[in-house]
Design a protein around this motif. Structure first.
Motif, PDB file in Angstrom:
ATOM      1  N   THR A 107       0.849  -1.198   0.000  1.00  0.00           N
ATOM      2  CA  THR A 107       0.000   0.000   0.000  1.00  0.00           C
ATOM      3  C   THR A 107       0.883   1.245   0.000  1.00  0.00           C
ATOM      4  O   THR A 107       2.074   1.177   0.290  1.00  0.00           O
ATOM      5  N   ARG A 108       0.259   2.373  -0.291  1.00  0.00           N
ATOM      6  CA  ARG A 108       1.012   3.625  -0.319  1.00  0.00           C
ATOM      7  C   ARG A 108       1.621   3.940   1.038  1.00  0.00           C
ATOM      8  O   ARG A 108       2.609   4.640   1.142  1.00  0.00           O
ATOM      9  N   THR A 109       0.995   3.426   2.074  1.00  0.00           N
ATOM     10  CA  THR A 109       1.525   3.711   3.410  1.00  0.00           C
ATOM     11  C   THR A 109       2.523   2.639   3.842  1.00  0.00           C
ATOM     12  O   THR A 109       2.958   2.614   4.994  1.00  0.00           O
ATOM     13  N   GLY A 110       2.892   1.766   2.925  1.00  0.00           N
ATOM     14  CA  GLY A 110       3.969   0.819   3.209  1.00  0.00           C
ATOM     15  C   GLY A 110       3.534  -0.503   3.817  1.00  0.00           C
ATOM     16  O   GLY A 110       4.372  -1.275   4.283  1.00  0.00           O
ATOM     17  N   GLU A 446      12.482   5.665  -3.715  1.00  0.00           N
ATOM     18  CA  GLU A 446      11.804   6.530  -2.739  1.00  0.00           C
ATOM     19  C   GLU A 446      12.407   7.925  -2.855  1.00  0.00           C
ATOM     20  O   GLU A 446      13.614   8.096  -2.683  1.00  0.00           O
ATOM     21  N   GLN A 478       0.570  13.032  -0.369  1.00  0.00           N
ATOM     22  CA  GLN A 478       0.597  12.362   0.939  1.00  0.00           C
ATOM     23  C   GLN A 478       1.854  11.494   1.053  1.00  0.00           C
ATOM     24  O   GLN A 478       2.412  11.053   0.048  1.00  0.00           O
ATOM     25  N   GLN A 479       2.219  11.231   2.292  1.00  0.00           N
ATOM     26  CA  GLN A 479       3.335  10.313   2.579  1.00  0.00           C
ATOM     27  C   GLN A 479       3.077   8.961   1.884  1.00  0.00           C
ATOM     28  O   GLN A 479       1.989   8.405   1.995  1.00  0.00           O
ATOM     29  N   GLY A 480       4.051   8.456   1.142  1.00  0.00           N
ATOM     30  CA  GLY A 480       3.942   7.132   0.522  1.00  0.00           C
ATOM     31  C   GLY A 480       3.216   7.135  -0.816  1.00  0.00           C
ATOM     32  O   GLY A 480       3.127   6.094  -1.482  1.00  0.00           O
ATOM     33  N   GLU A 481       2.699   8.293  -1.251  1.00  0.00           N
ATOM     34  CA  GLU A 481       1.985   8.316  -2.530  1.00  0.00           C
ATOM     35  C   GLU A 481       2.950   8.018  -3.678  1.00  0.00           C
ATOM     36  O   GLU A 481       4.117   8.399  -3.616  1.00  0.00           O
ATOM     37  N   SER A 504       7.960   6.610  -5.048  1.00  0.00           N
ATOM     38  CA  SER A 504       7.065   6.888  -3.912  1.00  0.00           C
ATOM     39  C   SER A 504       7.656   8.071  -3.144  1.00  0.00           C
ATOM     40  O   SER A 504       8.872   8.198  -3.018  1.00  0.00           O
TER      41      SER A 504
END
Ligand SMILES: C[S@@+](CC[C@H](N)C(=O)[O-])C[C@H]1O[C@@H](n2cnc3c(N)ncnc32)[C@H](O)[C@@H]1O
Length: 521
Positions: A107-110, A446, A478-481, A504
């Protein structure tokens, strides 16, 4: 889920057979809705996968998964064809002990989502890794959505036909089998022995030669089970098993191949007076895997036409070289025909004489028929010597860690007879990258962005395989997008479309917030 009567042949009784993904309680509802948007049990059509594959036990001591099972094609599978899905338990918890756990989604949030087939699954869980079996995989893993919408891992044939009966092999990635031990324990040797003895026992195996193999296996096991004999064999070869063997004399003997563990004459005398054809070869062949997958490369001392040994070397290359392709010059010491005697083993002007033991019957004629004093001074009568050679090896773009490149005929010349040269196998060790993580043909990077760029948007420099590029960061990132740079991934080594680069964004938060500045934002 399948009923017992419909289980595939060789399916382990303690494992649950699946015909659809199942979801473990560790998968939160929001993640489940990404993998399985309809939130329905999908069902892939019971046993649709079974028609072209079958689980088979592996009874080949040279196979690194010997004693386990593998998946084999039951009919010809054309290139780029879907074979089956990798089914198991979709989970978000950590399962470091599982050797059946493949990554499905991040997921985008890892959060990592895996499909673990250690406790339940389908035929796909029996697919082995190509390393130590073949030079390259013949199948690939692809993320795909099935008709019902679920995200699944599909198994597809590569760019070549998979022949009927061929084992289906994929690349699971570096270090997947790091738990596999290299040195065989007595228990492992015993296991190999029992499986081979069963295979070649004359009561059950009517093949010509099975009895001979069976006797050879007994002789080999007799050495391997005894620590002292095994140590002597490792150091001196089969000659160490001969009555009256003198290790010092052996080590001092002239050996054109270098190294103390090789004696040419040793092979003709292996396991008893006169020696039997191919015995020391089968020793290595039968028990080679017990010593880490490969028998030592020795020659056989018999006057028959046989292929020379393969030579194996490792080369290390950088991550970038693996993505773009490169070449290396490797230095090897292949066996070649002796230049002084042109391979005859004879001193200039000398002639061979008939072996006294066989009276000229021809059935046991070894090179020892060179009369004493008539041997060539360079090769000591062997006819072959080792030489230094440099071979340039082209390593194709897209190569993955652990893959092999074969250079046909660049291996050893046959020790005797007129067979073909062996090949040179170059195993490629790819270094990891600080910038990219590779997943098949796709790359992941990243990119760190300051808070104000995340909030207001801006530009960031991102590395690609072809240098840095400027990427626009939308405001409110957003973080992880993630952002995808199409076709900035790796070229597949077996042909096909280039992968993508997934960037990301990692938002860097300031350690101290100056409120005035924040107001300025
Ligand atoms: C996904 S399973 C493959 C199926 C397995 N052979 C079986 O019968 O259950 C992974 C396990 O197979 C073995 N394996 C598969 N390929 C291998 C390879 N190339 N080298 C060593 N072990 C391998 C390892 O023991 C690993 O734990």
């Amino acid at each position: 889920m399948s009923t017992k009567s419909r289980l595939p042949h060789h399916w382990p009784p303690n494992l649950q057979y699946l015909d659809a993904l199942t979801y473990h309680s560790s998968v939160p509802a929001d993640i489940r809705s990404i993998i399985n948007p309809g939130l329905q049990r999908s069902g892939l059509g019971a046993h649709a996968s079974r028609s072209s594959v079958a689980i088979r036990p592996i009874v080949d001591p040279a196979h690194p998964a010997n004693g386990q099972s593998g998946l084999f094609a039951t009919k010809k599978i054309p290139p780029r064809t879907h074979i089956l899905y990798y089914l198991g338990e979709v989970h978000c918890d950590d399962r470091p002990e599982s050797d059946y756990d493949l990554s499905l989604y991040r997921t985008r949030t890892g959060v990592s989502v895996g499909v673990d087939a250690s406790r339940m699954g389908n035929e796909a869980r029996f697919i082995n890794d190509f390393r130590g079996v073949k030079l390259k995989p013949n199948a690939v893993l692809k993320d795909q959505r099935i008709a019902a919408g679920d995200l699944c891992i599909g198994i597809w044939s590569g760019t070549e036909v998979i022949k009927k009966g061929e084992e289906i092999l994929i690349s699971y990635g570096k270090g997947f089998w790091k738990g596999v031990k290299k040195d065989a324990t007595p228990a492992e040797i015993k296991k190999v022995y029992f499986s081979l003895a069963r295979k070649y026992h004359p009561d059950t195996n009517a093949d010509k030669g099975a009895q001979e193999k069976f006797v050879e296996i007994q002789a080999a096991y007799d050495i391997l089970k005894d620590e002292k004999k095994r140590a002597a064999y490792d150091q001196h070869g089969s000659a160490a098993q001969q009555p009256g063997f003198d290790p010092n004399a052996f080590n001092n003997a002239r050996n054109p191949f270098g190294g103390s563990s090789f004696s040419f004459h040793d092979f003709s005398a292996a396991f008893g007076a006169g020696g039997r054809r191919g015995q020391s070869n089968s020793f290595e062949e039968l028990f080679g895997s017990a010593f880490g997958g490969r028998g030592r490369t020795r020659g056989a001392g018999f006057t028959e036409n046989m292929r020379g040994n393969d030579i194996e070397v490792n080369v290390g290359i950088s991550f970038m070289e693996a993505c773009k392709g490169t070449s290396r010059t490797v230095n090897i010491n292949p066996v070649v025909s002796c230049g002084t005697c042109s391979g005859s083993g004879l001193k200039a002007g000398a002639k061979r004489s008939t072996c006294g033991h066989c009276g000229g019957s021809g059935s046991v004629t070894f090179v020892v028929d060179i009369p004493h004093g008539s041997q060539c001074g360079t090769c000591a009568g062997v006819g072959q010597v080792r030489t230094k050679k440099s071979v340039r090896v082209d390593i194709p773009a897209g190569v993955e860690d652990g893959m092999g490149v074969r250079v046909p005929n660049a291996g050893d010349a046959p020790i005797s007879g007129k067979g073909q040269n062996g090949d040179l196998h170059v195993r490629v060790d790819v270094a990891s990258s600080k910038l990219f993580r590779r997943q098949g043909v796709n790359l992941h990077h990243e990119a760190r962005i300051p808070l104000h760029t995340a909030l207001l948007g801006g530009r960031v420099r991102v590395p690609t395989l072809d240098g840095e590029v400027d990427v626009r960061v939308p405001g409110g990132t957003q973080q992880g997008e993630e952002m995808v740079l199409k076709d900035h991934g790796v070229l597949p080594v077996f042909g096909g479309d280039k992968g993508d680069l997934f960037v990301s964004f990692a938002v860097q938060l300031p350690r101290f917030v100056v409120f005035n500045c924040l107001c300025d934002l």
